[in-house]
Design an enzyme around this catalytic site. Sequence first.
Site, PDB file in Angstrom:
ATOM      1  N   LEU A  42       0.856  -1.181   0.000  1.00 33.64           N
ATOM      2  CA  LEU A  42       0.000   0.000   0.000  1.00 33.64           C
ATOM      3  C   LEU A  42       0.896   1.236   0.000  1.00 33.64           C
ATOM      4  CD1 LEU A  42      -2.560  -1.161   2.720  1.00 33.64           C
ATOM      5  CD2 LEU A  42      -2.927  -1.123   0.246  1.00 33.64           C
ATOM      6  N   SER A  43       0.323   2.386  -0.269  1.00 32.87           N
ATOM      7  CA  SER A  43       1.172   3.574  -0.284  1.00 32.87           C
ATOM      8  C   SER A  43       1.776   3.850   1.084  1.00 32.87           C
ATOM      9  CB  SER A  43       0.382   4.795  -0.784  1.00 32.87           C
ATOM     10  OG  SER A  43      -0.770   5.009  -0.015  1.00 32.87           O
ATOM     11  N   GLU A  44       1.120   3.356   2.158  1.00 31.09           N
ATOM     12  CA  GLU A  44       1.686   3.567   3.491  1.00 31.09           C
ATOM     13  C   GLU A  44       1.299   2.448   4.446  1.00 31.09           C
ATOM     14  OE1 GLU A  44       4.183   6.601   3.644  1.00 31.09           O
ATOM     15  OE2 GLU A  44       2.290   6.961   2.619  1.00 31.09           O
ATOM     16  N   THR A  45       2.261   2.071   5.283  1.00 24.94           N
ATOM     17  CA  THR A  45       1.990   1.247   6.454  1.00 24.94           C
ATOM     18  C   THR A  45       2.466   2.033   7.669  1.00 24.94           C
ATOM     19  OG1 THR A  45       2.203  -0.857   5.258  1.00 24.94           O
ATOM     20  CG2 THR A  45       2.489  -0.915   7.642  1.00 24.94           C
ATOM     21  N   THR A  61       6.581   3.694   3.327  1.00 29.61           N
ATOM     22  CA  THR A  61       6.104   3.364   1.989  1.00 29.61           C
ATOM     23  C   THR A  61       6.812   2.082   1.559  1.00 29.61           C
ATOM     24  OG1 THR A  61       7.843   4.430   0.686  1.00 29.61           O
ATOM     25  CG2 THR A  61       6.095   5.853   1.546  1.00 29.61           C
TER      26      THR A  61
END
Length: 257
Positions: A42-45, A61
Site C-alpha cells: 500500500l502507499s503507506e503502512t 512506503t
Amino acid sequence: MKQYIVDAFTDKVFGGNPAAVCVIDQWLPDETMQKIAGENNLSETAFAVKEDENYHLRWFTPGGEIVLCGHATLATAYVILRFFAPQWEKVTFDTLSGPLTVSKKGELLTMDFPSFQLTPIEITDTLTKAIGVRPIEAYLGEDMVCVLEKEEQVKNANPDQDAIQKLDGLLLHITAKGEHYDCVTRSFAPKCHVAEDPVCGRGHCHVIPLWAQKLGKTDLTAYQASARGGVLYCRYAGERTLLSGKAALFSKGEISF
C-alpha cells in the site's frame, strides 16, 4: 501482531486511500517494518507505539520511511480512537515532523499539520514532458507542485513515472481550481515506489496554503481526483494546515512472521 486496513478520506470502503495500521507494544527492527510495508504494497503502512499519554508514529512506503503522511495518520487515529482509547476525543502523535494532534468530532477526524513553504520555480521542457501538459505555475517545497489551467487537465493527466523520478522534491502534485470543489489535485510518488497516491494529506499541506492565498479564503474543500477519489475539508492557519476527513474500516487481521 494485529493489523488494520483503513480507507482514509472517505466514508465507505473501496474509496479514499487505504493504509495499513499496526499498533504495537514495542518497536520492531526497521528492516522488519520495511518488509511489512513492502508486503502490504500500500502507499503507506503506519506503526504506532504508546509512550506515556501519546503515541509515537512512523510511516513506511514500499520504498522507505518518510517524514510525514496524512492519510496513514488519519487511519491510525481512527484505529486508536475506535479500538484502543474510545474514551479519548483526540490523540497526539510524536513523529519525525513533530507532535501531530488528531481530534474527532462525530465522524470527522481533524489533523493539525505543518504547512509547507513553496518557492516558485522555472517551468522547463523537462517538467512539461514529465506531466504531459505545460503547467501555468510551478513551485517547490518538500514536494513539487504544478498548477494546471483546467480541472480536466488534472483528471486526464498521464505523467511519465520515469521522468518524475528525475524531478526535484519527493512527490509531484498537479492541481487546478475546481468546478465543484475549491481545488482538485493528483499526487505521484514513484520515488516511494507508489505510482499514484490515491489521497495525499501531505500533498494538501502544500496545495492548501497555495490555494488559500490564491482564492483569498481560509476554509477550503479539496478533492483528490484519483481513481478512488477522496474529499478533504481544510483550513489554512498560516504555519499550520488543518485537514479533516472521514475513514472506513476495510479489515482487521493478524500478521504472522
